[in-house]
Design a protein around this motif. Sequence first.
Motif, PDB file in Angstrom:
ATOM      1  N   HIS A 120       0.836  -1.199   0.000  1.00  0.00           N
ATOM      2  CA  HIS A 120       0.000   0.000   0.000  1.00  0.00           C
ATOM      3  C   HIS A 120       0.872   1.251   0.000  1.00  0.00           C
ATOM      4  O   HIS A 120       1.796   1.379   0.791  1.00  0.00           O
ATOM      5  CB  HIS A 120      -0.906   0.003   1.232  1.00  0.00           C
ATOM      6  N   ARG A 121       0.588   2.153  -0.891  1.00  0.00           N
ATOM      7  CA  ARG A 121       1.338   3.403  -0.977  1.00  0.00           C
ATOM      8  C   ARG A 121       0.846   4.374   0.082  1.00  0.00           C
ATOM      9  O   ARG A 121      -0.340   4.684   0.163  1.00  0.00           O
ATOM     10  CB  ARG A 121       1.183   4.037  -2.358  1.00  0.00           C
ATOM     11  N   VAL A 122       1.763   4.859   0.901  1.00  0.00           N
ATOM     12  CA  VAL A 122       1.416   5.832   1.937  1.00  0.00           C
ATOM     13  C   VAL A 122       1.791   7.225   1.450  1.00  0.00           C
ATOM     14  O   VAL A 122       2.894   7.447   0.943  1.00  0.00           O
ATOM     15  CB  VAL A 122       2.149   5.531   3.261  1.00  0.00           C
ATOM     16  N   VAL A 123       0.862   8.157   1.587  1.00  0.00           N
ATOM     17  CA  VAL A 123       1.108   9.542   1.185  1.00  0.00           C
ATOM     18  C   VAL A 123       1.372  10.373   2.437  1.00  0.00           C
ATOM     19  O   VAL A 123       0.502  10.521   3.294  1.00  0.00           O
ATOM     20  CB  VAL A 123      -0.085  10.129   0.408  1.00  0.00           C
ATOM     21  N   PHE A 124       2.593  10.854   2.549  1.00  0.00           N
ATOM     22  CA  PHE A 124       2.985  11.705   3.664  1.00  0.00           C
ATOM     23  C   PHE A 124       2.861  13.169   3.247  1.00  0.00           C
ATOM     24  O   PHE A 124       3.090  13.511   2.083  1.00  0.00           O
ATOM     25  CB  PHE A 124       4.433  11.440   4.081  1.00  0.00           C
ATOM     26  N   GLY A 125       2.534  14.014   4.202  1.00  0.00           N
ATOM     27  CA  GLY A 125       2.499  15.449   3.925  1.00  0.00           C
ATOM     28  C   GLY A 125       3.470  16.160   4.852  1.00  0.00           C
ATOM     29  O   GLY A 125       3.607  15.793   6.022  1.00  0.00           O
ATOM     30  N   TYR A 126       4.170  17.149   4.316  1.00  0.00           N
ATOM     31  CA  TYR A 126       5.089  17.935   5.149  1.00  0.00           C
ATOM     32  C   TYR A 126       4.802  19.416   4.958  1.00  0.00           C
ATOM     33  O   TYR A 126       4.726  19.920   3.842  1.00  0.00           O
ATOM     34  CB  TYR A 126       6.544  17.659   4.793  1.00  0.00           C
ATOM     35  N   LEU A 127       4.645  20.096   6.089  1.00  0.00           N
ATOM     36  CA  LEU A 127       4.347  21.526   6.080  1.00  0.00           C
ATOM     37  C   LEU A 127       5.282  22.241   7.025  1.00  0.00           C
ATOM     38  O   LEU A 127       5.478  21.817   8.163  1.00  0.00           O
ATOM     39  CB  LEU A 127       2.895  21.750   6.536  1.00  0.00           C
ATOM     40  N   ARG A 128       5.852  23.327   6.533  1.00  0.00           N
ATOM     41  CA  ARG A 128       6.692  24.164   7.389  1.00  0.00           C
ATOM     42  C   ARG A 128       6.416  25.616   7.077  1.00  0.00           C
ATOM     43  O   ARG A 128       6.577  26.064   5.946  1.00  0.00           O
ATOM     44  CB  ARG A 128       8.166  23.859   7.149  1.00  0.00           C
ATOM     45  N   ALA A 140      -4.849  26.123   7.362  1.00  0.00           N
ATOM     46  CA  ALA A 140      -5.385  25.953   6.015  1.00  0.00           C
ATOM     47  C   ALA A 140      -4.473  25.052   5.188  1.00  0.00           C
ATOM     48  O   ALA A 140      -4.942  24.198   4.418  1.00  0.00           O
ATOM     49  CB  ALA A 140      -5.540  27.309   5.330  1.00  0.00           C
ATOM     50  N   TYR A 141      -3.154  25.248   5.335  1.00  0.00           N
ATOM     51  CA  TYR A 141      -2.201  24.380   4.649  1.00  0.00           C
ATOM     52  C   TYR A 141      -2.412  22.925   5.069  1.00  0.00           C
ATOM     53  O   TYR A 141      -2.436  22.009   4.241  1.00  0.00           O
ATOM     54  CB  TYR A 141      -0.768  24.785   4.982  1.00  0.00           C
ATOM     55  N   GLU A 146      -4.396  17.277   3.884  1.00  0.00           N
ATOM     56  CA  GLU A 146      -5.230  16.128   4.222  1.00  0.00           C
ATOM     57  C   GLU A 146      -6.315  15.926   3.172  1.00  0.00           C
ATOM     58  O   GLU A 146      -6.630  14.786   2.803  1.00  0.00           O
ATOM     59  CB  GLU A 146      -5.843  16.319   5.608  1.00  0.00           C
ATOM     60  N   ASP A 147      -6.887  17.036   2.670  1.00  0.00           N
ATOM     61  CA  ASP A 147      -7.899  16.923   1.624  1.00  0.00           C
ATOM     62  C   ASP A 147      -7.316  16.331   0.342  1.00  0.00           C
ATOM     63  O   ASP A 147      -8.038  15.709  -0.447  1.00  0.00           O
ATOM     64  CB  ASP A 147      -8.512  18.295   1.317  1.00  0.00           C
ATOM     65  N   ALA A 148      -6.008  16.543   0.130  1.00  0.00           N
ATOM     66  CA  ALA A 148      -5.344  16.026  -1.073  1.00  0.00           C
ATOM     67  C   ALA A 148      -5.029  14.539  -0.944  1.00  0.00           C
ATOM     68  O   ALA A 148      -4.519  13.934  -1.889  1.00  0.00           O
ATOM     69  CB  ALA A 148      -4.073  16.812  -1.345  1.00  0.00           C
ATOM     70  N   GLY A 149      -5.312  13.968   0.227  1.00  0.00           N
ATOM     71  CA  GLY A 149      -5.133  12.532   0.392  1.00  0.00           C
ATOM     72  C   GLY A 149      -3.963  12.097   1.244  1.00  0.00           C
ATOM     73  O   GLY A 149      -3.620  10.914   1.261  1.00  0.00           O
ATOM     74  N   CYS A 150      -3.351  13.031   1.979  1.00  0.00           N
ATOM     75  CA  CYS A 150      -2.221  12.657   2.835  1.00  0.00           C
ATOM     76  C   CYS A 150      -2.696  11.802   4.002  1.00  0.00           C
ATOM     77  O   CYS A 150      -3.662  12.143   4.684  1.00  0.00           O
ATOM     78  CB  CYS A 150      -1.513  13.897   3.360  1.00  0.00           C
ATOM     79  N   ASP A 151      -2.005  10.690   4.223  1.00  0.00           N
ATOM     80  CA  ASP A 151      -2.344   9.810   5.338  1.00  0.00           C
ATOM     81  C   ASP A 151      -1.758  10.333   6.648  1.00  0.00           C
ATOM     82  O   ASP A 151      -2.366  10.183   7.713  1.00  0.00           O
ATOM     83  CB  ASP A 151      -1.800   8.399   5.078  1.00  0.00           C
ATOM     84  N   ILE A 152      -0.569  10.911   6.572  1.00  0.00           N
ATOM     85  CA  ILE A 152       0.139  11.428   7.738  1.00  0.00           C
ATOM     86  C   ILE A 152       0.731  12.783   7.384  1.00  0.00           C
ATOM     87  O   ILE A 152       1.390  12.920   6.358  1.00  0.00           O
ATOM     88  CB  ILE A 152       1.271  10.486   8.191  1.00  0.00           C
ATOM     89  N   GLY A 214      -1.161  26.016  -5.367  1.00  0.00           N
ATOM     90  CA  GLY A 214      -2.379  26.766  -5.114  1.00  0.00           C
ATOM     91  C   GLY A 214      -2.909  26.625  -3.718  1.00  0.00           C
ATOM     92  O   GLY A 214      -4.100  26.808  -3.466  1.00  0.00           O
ATOM     93  N   VAL A 215      -2.040  26.311  -2.777  1.00  0.00           N
ATOM     94  CA  VAL A 215      -2.462  26.154  -1.376  1.00  0.00           C
ATOM     95  C   VAL A 215      -2.190  27.427  -0.605  1.00  0.00           C
ATOM     96  O   VAL A 215      -1.068  27.903  -0.537  1.00  0.00           O
ATOM     97  CB  VAL A 215      -1.697  25.000  -0.697  1.00  0.00           C
ATOM     98  N   GLY A 216      -3.220  28.012  -0.018  1.00  0.00           N
ATOM     99  CA  GLY A 216      -3.029  29.190   0.823  1.00  0.00           C
ATOM    100  C   GLY A 216      -2.745  30.440   0.027  1.00  0.00           C
ATOM    101  O   GLY A 216      -2.426  30.414  -1.159  1.00  0.00           O
ATOM    102  N   PRO A 217      -2.852  31.597   0.671  1.00  0.00           N
ATOM    103  CA  PRO A 217      -2.586  32.857  -0.002  1.00  0.00           C
ATOM    104  C   PRO A 217      -1.105  33.021  -0.300  1.00  0.00           C
ATOM    105  O   PRO A 217      -0.252  32.590   0.454  1.00  0.00           O
ATOM    106  CB  PRO A 217      -3.051  33.901   1.026  1.00  0.00           C
TER     107      PRO A 217
END
Length: 221
Positions: A120-128, A140-141, A146-152, A214-217
Amino acid sequence: MSDDQDLAPPVEKFLGATSIADHLGVTRSAVNKWRDRYPVDSSHPFPAPDIETDGVPGWHPSRLKEIEKWREGMPGTGRQLSPAEQVVERMLEASDEYVVATYEARLKRLSEDRRRLPGHRVVFGYLRTNPRTSLTTHRAYMDQLEDAGCDIVRAERMAGNDLTEGFFDLVDHMESGDVLMIPRAYQLSRLQGIARRGVEAVEARGASVEYLYGVGPTGTA
């Protein structure tokens, strides 16, 4: 005891990675990773060893203060905040408890999910984001990742341009075929060379990087 023994110079002792780790209250692995991740050509190079024998580094005990100062200046640590930022930080400390708990809980479930769903492919998200970024924008980021499908999702708010321990901690949980999703290319780093190091770390795990545009202002991160 012979005269030669009496005149022998005292043996100078040096500290290895284990001794430095014990002094800082971390693991030897953490010290070794710092050396790998913050080389001499980085913006925050780890203090170079005084000696190296058979590939084993050693630091003079007098260097401990220097190493402590280096750690205090690591990306995301040791920064003095303004009074206004301190108020925001207190708000974040309370509101981020849920975020941290969710992140840690999902990591604990990850190994079980991998056993249950092999391949199973896991989609990680990283925000800084910068500490000056508003809490609303920061959230919002996270929501859009998470809306884009990030699992973690690993979210950090800190100044500086270098890659952080939080980023590498997330990468360490990645496996071949996984994806790291980042909101906008410059979210990984504003410096192209450091961004390349981050992508290389992900690809070394057999994973790939995708950017969420296109995420956030514009200009808030």
